[in-house]
Design an enzyme around this catalytic site. Structure first.
Site, mmCIF file in Angstrom:
data_model
loop_
_atom_site.group_PDB
_atom_site.id
_atom_site.type_symbol
_atom_site.label_atom_id
_atom_site.label_comp_id
_atom_site.label_asym_id
_atom_site.label_seq_id
_atom_site.Cartn_x
_atom_site.Cartn_y
_atom_site.Cartn_z
ATOM 1 N N LYS A 1 -83.612 -18.127 21.691
ATOM 2 C CA LYS A 1 -82.468 -19.043 21.539
ATOM 3 C C LYS A 1 -81.534 -19.006 22.748
ATOM 4 O O LYS A 1 -80.862 -19.979 23.042
ATOM 5 C CB LYS A 1 -81.701 -18.710 20.259
ATOM 6 C CG LYS A 1 -80.978 -17.380 20.309
ATOM 7 C CD LYS A 1 -80.398 -16.987 18.966
ATOM 8 C CE LYS A 1 -79.531 -15.747 19.139
ATOM 9 N NZ LYS A 1 -79.482 -14.882 17.971
ATOM 10 N N ARG B 1 -71.927 -9.724 9.067
ATOM 11 C CA ARG B 1 -72.370 -11.106 9.242
ATOM 12 C C ARG B 1 -73.298 -11.393 8.066
ATOM 13 O O ARG B 1 -72.866 -11.273 6.922
ATOM 14 C CB ARG B 1 -73.014 -11.313 10.619
ATOM 15 C CG ARG B 1 -72.969 -12.768 11.081
ATOM 16 C CD ARG B 1 -73.504 -12.978 12.474
ATOM 17 N NE ARG B 1 -74.960 -12.768 12.559
ATOM 18 C CZ ARG B 1 -75.675 -12.894 13.676
ATOM 19 N NH1 ARG B 1 -75.084 -13.219 14.806
ATOM 20 N NH2 ARG B 1 -76.976 -12.695 13.677
#
Ligand SMILES: *Cc1c(COP(=O)(O)O)cnc(C)c1O
Length: 365
Positions: free
Chosen positions: A39, A134
């Site tokens: 990514k 997260r």
């Protein structure tokens, strides 16, 4: 000869491939499979190719549009979705991804119905939040329950394993203790489902530090690695792991062109209010200093202050959408309009630069 446009990114493909080799060979020796996370380079294929050639076992990214590119180019390499999927993305997940990280039971339920309708199966890795705050199950019992539910009641989903993520939001260090916690949780899940898990995924680049030191617990058999292969800046520069000499920190070079270079006051002159982005910065008065203005800005790199000049003595003062301003008073090179300055990148700048389809990337073989 094609005309060179600036800014441009140079990428040394052989160094990138070598980095992938060094990371994967060390992981493989420790019984760890590697998902190469692409990514950070927007999954641009000439660079992805080096992850593959370097021996990554899987390809991983956070975005489904990139996944489509990976799937087309490498139909035989298993893919892993590293951002837990949105409810609205689930239709495309089974087609594009062999594996996904998951953290929500209601999402898993819908994913099951999607897979059933599409007559596909899909492998899931349940995420445990070990403190980074997260994604992931916080309650360990809840994770074990979810694992059992997938195992026994969601026939089109295969419980591939569990994983965790550290060092992203909460800046939590992947210590041996944290990895032992994950290993223990994997043991609990295995006892509950009565079989071994295929994947116990210990995290990202920061967890590779334990492989480097040889302290990774045996039970961890999977890592998801991007930054160490692309830049190796975090572990060396921020973590101070100086003996990671087998990884090159010079895969990428950013080049930008000087628009003007002249001596000016270092403190703005007039009534100070707000900058172009609604901020109210302060300025240090260091007298008259030589400044270089470059044709690269926040549109290209997100935050100009993240650029790392290769010229000794040059420091970034700031920037706006299309400009970056450097103090070059102490820079020995006599700079003038038309000169090209070079920079090292960090993850965030690489992410921004490669996200622009029109950003020229020159590949060195
Ligand atoms: C981005 C990401 C990674 C890869 O992180 P690097 O620091 O680039 O190695 C791994 N896991 C998850 C969940 C991610 O989002």
């Amino acid at each position: 000869m094609e005309k060179i446009r600036y800014p441009r990114v140079l990428c040394d493909l052989s160094r990138l491939r070598q980095n992938a080799k060094e990371v994967t060979s060390r992981c493989h020796a420790a019984g760890i499979r590697v998902a190469g996370v692409t990514k950070g380079i927007n999954s641009r294929l000439p660079m992805v190719e080096q992850f593959v050639a370097g021996g990554c076992d899987q390809l991983a990214t956070s975005r489904l549009d990139q996944m489509e590119t990976l799937r087309k180019a490498y139909p035989n390499i298993p893919t892993l979705l590293v951002r837990v999927p949105m409810m609205s993305e689930l239709e495309d997940v089974p087609r594009l991804c062999d594996y996904s990280l998951e953290s929500d039971l209601s999402v898993l339920e819908v994913l099951e119905t999607v897979c059933a309708r599409q007559e596909r199966t899909h492998k899931v890795v349940l995420m445990a939040d070990l403190g980074d705050l997260r994604e992931g199950f916080w309650d360990r019992d809840e994770l074990v329950e979810a694992a059992l539910h997938v195992e026994h009641h969601l026939p089109h989903l295969e419980l591939a394993g569990i994983g965790t993520n550290l060092g992203c939001y909460g800046s939590i260090v992947p210590t041996v203790e944290k990895m032992e916690e994950l290993a223990a949780l994997a043991g609990r899940v295995e006892a509950a489902v009565g079989r071994e898990l295929e994947i116990v995924s210990g995290g990202a680049t920061t967890s590779f530090s334990l492989v480097h030191w040889g302290t990774m617990p045996k039970k961890i058999n999977h890592l998801r690695i991007g930054e160490a292969i692309l830049l190796c800046s975090d572990l060396r520069n921020a973590w101070g792991i100086q003996d990671m000499t087998y990884l090159s920190g010079h895969v990428f070079t950013l080049q930008a062109e000087v628009l003007e270079c002249r001596a000016k006051p270092s403190h703005p002159v007039g009534k100070i209010f707000m900058d172009a982005f609604g901020h109210f910065p302060t300025y240090e008065d260091r007298g008259i200093r030589k400044r270089a203005l470059l044709g690269i800005g926040r549109l290209d790199v997100g935050d100009c202050l993240d650029l790392v000049p290769r010229d000794g003595g040059a420091t970034i003062l700031g920037g706006s959408s299309d400009h970056t301003i450097l103090d070059v008073e102490d820079c020995p090179r006599p700079l003038k309009a038309g000169d090209v300055m070079e920079f090292d990148l960090i993850y965030a700048t690489l992410l921004f630069l490669t996200a622009h389809a029109e950003m020229p990337i020159t590949y060195l073989p």
